[in-house]
Motif scaffolding. Sequence first.
Motif, PDB file in Angstrom:
ATOM      1  N   ARG A  88       0.825  -1.212   0.000  1.00 39.17           N
ATOM      2  CA  ARG A  88       0.000   0.000   0.000  1.00 39.17           C
ATOM      3  C   ARG A  88       0.860   1.263   0.000  1.00 39.17           C
ATOM      4  O   ARG A  88       0.484   2.292   0.560  1.00 39.17           O
ATOM      5  CB  ARG A  88      -0.971   0.012   1.187  1.00 39.17           C
ATOM      6  N   VAL A  89       1.996   1.194  -0.675  1.00 38.75           N
ATOM      7  CA  VAL A  89       2.808   2.388  -0.897  1.00 38.75           C
ATOM      8  C   VAL A  89       2.240   3.159  -2.076  1.00 38.75           C
ATOM      9  O   VAL A  89       2.244   4.390  -2.112  1.00 38.75           O
ATOM     10  CB  VAL A  89       4.279   2.010  -1.144  1.00 38.75           C
ATOM     11  N   ILE A  90       1.763   2.433  -3.095  1.00 37.85           N
ATOM     12  CA  ILE A  90       1.042   3.008  -4.229  1.00 37.85           C
ATOM     13  C   ILE A  90      -0.321   2.329  -4.327  1.00 37.85           C
ATOM     14  O   ILE A  90      -0.532   1.272  -3.704  1.00 37.85           O
ATOM     15  CB  ILE A  90       1.831   2.826  -5.554  1.00 37.85           C
ATOM     16  N   PRO A  91      -1.260   2.889  -5.084  1.00 38.21           N
ATOM     17  CA  PRO A  91      -2.580   2.275  -5.209  1.00 38.21           C
ATOM     18  C   PRO A  91      -2.518   0.889  -5.829  1.00 38.21           C
ATOM     19  O   PRO A  91      -1.552   0.551  -6.516  1.00 38.21           O
ATOM     20  CB  PRO A  91      -3.345   3.258  -6.111  1.00 38.21           C
ATOM     21  N   PRO A  92      -3.547   0.063  -5.617  1.00 39.78           N
ATOM     22  CA  PRO A  92      -3.576  -1.271  -6.226  1.00 39.78           C
ATOM     23  C   PRO A  92      -3.527  -1.170  -7.745  1.00 39.78           C
ATOM     24  O   PRO A  92      -4.059  -0.217  -8.334  1.00 39.78           O
ATOM     25  CB  PRO A  92      -4.913  -1.856  -5.731  1.00 39.78           C
ATOM     26  N   LEU A  93      -2.887  -2.138  -8.374  1.00 44.29           N
ATOM     27  CA  LEU A  93      -2.707  -2.090  -9.821  1.00 44.29           C
ATOM     28  C   LEU A  93      -3.916  -2.621 -10.559  1.00 44.29           C
ATOM     29  O   LEU A  93      -4.097  -2.345 -11.744  1.00 44.29           O
ATOM     30  CB  LEU A  93      -1.449  -2.886 -10.208  1.00 44.29           C
ATOM     31  N   ALA A  94      -4.736  -3.417  -9.917  1.00 39.61           N
ATOM     32  CA  ALA A  94      -5.915  -3.988 -10.566  1.00 39.61           C
ATOM     33  C   ALA A  94      -7.124  -3.109 -10.283  1.00 39.61           C
ATOM     34  O   ALA A  94      -7.242  -2.560  -9.182  1.00 39.61           O
ATOM     35  CB  ALA A  94      -6.162  -5.406 -10.069  1.00 39.61           C
TER      36      ALA A  94
END
Length: 368
Positions: A362-368
């Motif tokens: 959860r450092v960046i938003p989910p990719l899916a």
Amino acid sequence: MTDAATNPTTATPPSDADESQVVLVAGAGGVIGRHVADEYLSRGTAVRGLSRRPVAGARWKHLAVDLLDRDAARTGLGSARDTTHLVFGAYIERPTTREQIEVNSALLVNALQGLEDGGAPLRHVTLYQGGKAYGAHLGYFNTPAKERDPRLIQPNFYYEQEDILRAAAARRGFDATMLRPEGVVGYAVGNPMNILMVIAVYASICRELGQPLRFPGTHAAYDALYQVTDASLLARATVWAGSEPRAAGEVYNITNGDQIRWRHLWPIFARHFQMDYAEPQPVLLSEAMPQHQDLWQQMVTKYDLVPTPYEDLAGWSFGDFLFRSGFDNVTSTIKARQHGFADCLDTEDRFLELFEELATARVIPPLA
């Protein structure tokens, strides 16, 4: 070993652990230092991490020492008097070459002197250098660069540090190894000098804005050969260098072992982030991306991300430099392979794996 009050934290030692080693990692808050400390710990080695600020989530003992202060270094390193291996990844950025040499030489001198004053039974020191040793910061340089290439006439803090270390090693009888990675990729909280984080945060913001993914640098950089060093691979090379007799006194280029062109990778990145892709458009990230700080804070709430200060997420000026370097940046890793370190990674695969790890954490938003 020292008493329990100063004994470094250790993991459960595997059968091949060298219990006589006690490792001190200077600069443990950086992406290199954090991965090295964790790698040694995973092998059952006693580890201390030295940095000015505590390192979130660290399982090794932390030493808060200001290496710029000679007296503070001597006092602070007194609790590390059993150190056998120093891994030196401390670095301070300064605007001029002279200032870089002065401040970074002082860091190394004070660390070595502090350990000597404490009577540390030092056996090995690993020092990190980089592409600046070949002139990557100046422009074109001969490729593939080899460790035996002559120094440049341009003063460089890498040269100064290496000379300091070699003189100390000869006087005190320990071994030293210099490792030269390029474009280190990996995650460490609050360490923005990392092209992985530049790409990941840039892509996440572009996707949130509904924009396609565009390479933000020059066409020359888009087509040039480049290379990176995975932080976990560099950590394994560090452990190897600290115990390999052939590594004593040597310099090694350490990269993933392949070369990339951003032209090939950015469309792949776009598919991985489930974004459209568009042709390159030169944009100064250092001017454009700070304007999206409020948007990122909204994304932190929306996607329940780790609340990292925006200025600590990505080094936009660092991205500008790399994405405007329109020349091949390739170093030879043959020497390290010949001496016994043959580890390698597929850079394309590793980028995608790291993007997934950042999303999972959860450092960046989910990719899916």
